[in-house]
Scaffold this active site. Sequence first.
Site, PDB file in Angstrom:
ATOM      1  N   SER A  75       0.828  -1.199   0.000  1.00 44.39           N
ATOM      2  CA  SER A  75       0.000   0.000   0.000  1.00 44.39           C
ATOM      3  C   SER A  75       0.867   1.256   0.000  1.00 44.39           C
ATOM      4  CB  SER A  75      -0.978  -0.027   1.168  1.00 44.39           C
ATOM      5  OG  SER A  75      -2.112   0.766   0.892  1.00 44.39           O
ATOM      6  N   LYS A  99     -22.243  17.111   9.575  1.00 43.76           N
ATOM      7  CA  LYS A  99     -21.123  17.608  10.372  1.00 43.76           C
ATOM      8  C   LYS A  99     -20.498  16.507  11.218  1.00 43.76           C
ATOM      9  CE  LYS A  99     -18.320  20.608  12.129  1.00 43.76           C
ATOM     10  NZ  LYS A  99     -17.168  21.074  11.315  1.00 43.76           N
TER      11      LYS A  99
END
Length: 325
Positions: free
Chosen positions: A133, A185
């Site tokens: 990765s 949010k």
Amino acid sequence: MPSRLLLALAALLLMLPGCAPKIKIFASQATEPLKEFVVDGEGQGKVALIHLRGFLSSQPKMGMLRARPSQVQELVNALKLAEADDEVGAVVIGIDSPGGTTTASDILYHEILGFKQRSGKKVVAAMFDVAASGGYYAALPADWIMAHPTTITGSVGVIFMRPKLSGLMDKVGVDVEVSKSGRDKDMGSPFRPTTPEEEALFQGIIDDFAARFHTLVAKHRPLSPAQLETVKTARVFTAGQARQIGLIDQVGYVQDAFAKARAMAGLAKDARVVTYRRDTYPNDNPYNTLDSADPAKLNMLGVDAGFIMPPKAGFYYVWPQGLTN
């Protein structure tokens, strides 16, 4: 000497008048300048060996006694020394990492690519146990990528990890009230289940980050469309499999990486391999990955338990199974 006893003795000596300045283990070695050490070869010219290991982050490593520079900071420090030294014709970056944060991985890629463009010096990536990765992401700018016969690499993808506490809170009868300015949010909140709408938003972010990774792989590696589709599954590969699919150029040992770097830079076969450390180690060699003594690893139990802690919420170019190594 067991680390518990060593720590207790050091603490006792610190309390004695006049002793504190003489105790090197408590010195902030991270503030000492990097020094050059020869680890292989005796001829003219140099190859710089720079290690990149562990979980990749731009944040300092915090310990009980002091903080250590992050992998990003240390790699940039070493690259600057290699760039300024006219005798250095090539750099070997030894990678042993399952990856890390998306930003740290991308910064490492950017810094290595910039080093090549500014200096014109060759870069060889040498993979050890794991270069997956973000560890593979950082290797992409290299002119030559070599993996140890037992390396695990690949995992070209993105993962979004976040701890969830809602089930535990239900069991203990604890709740969290949230007041917010917009519907999303508190998306990803650990205190409640994720909604389907939030999952779609997160997947969009993941797809964007993955597309960047895939684009860079396609830019730097000569893969066929079929090979790239296999790589996009984010599976890991052995060194032999990675060579067959085109993710790496060679299977070999670190000495082979040195030989390739010397040849690509037009250096003598016995050109020196140098590395940059803050401490001197007797009988030094290329397999020494320490840059300084690490009292930050010491604690009262004598073990480093960081690997059992839950992950910090965020997006990662990381192979999660490699985090416990």
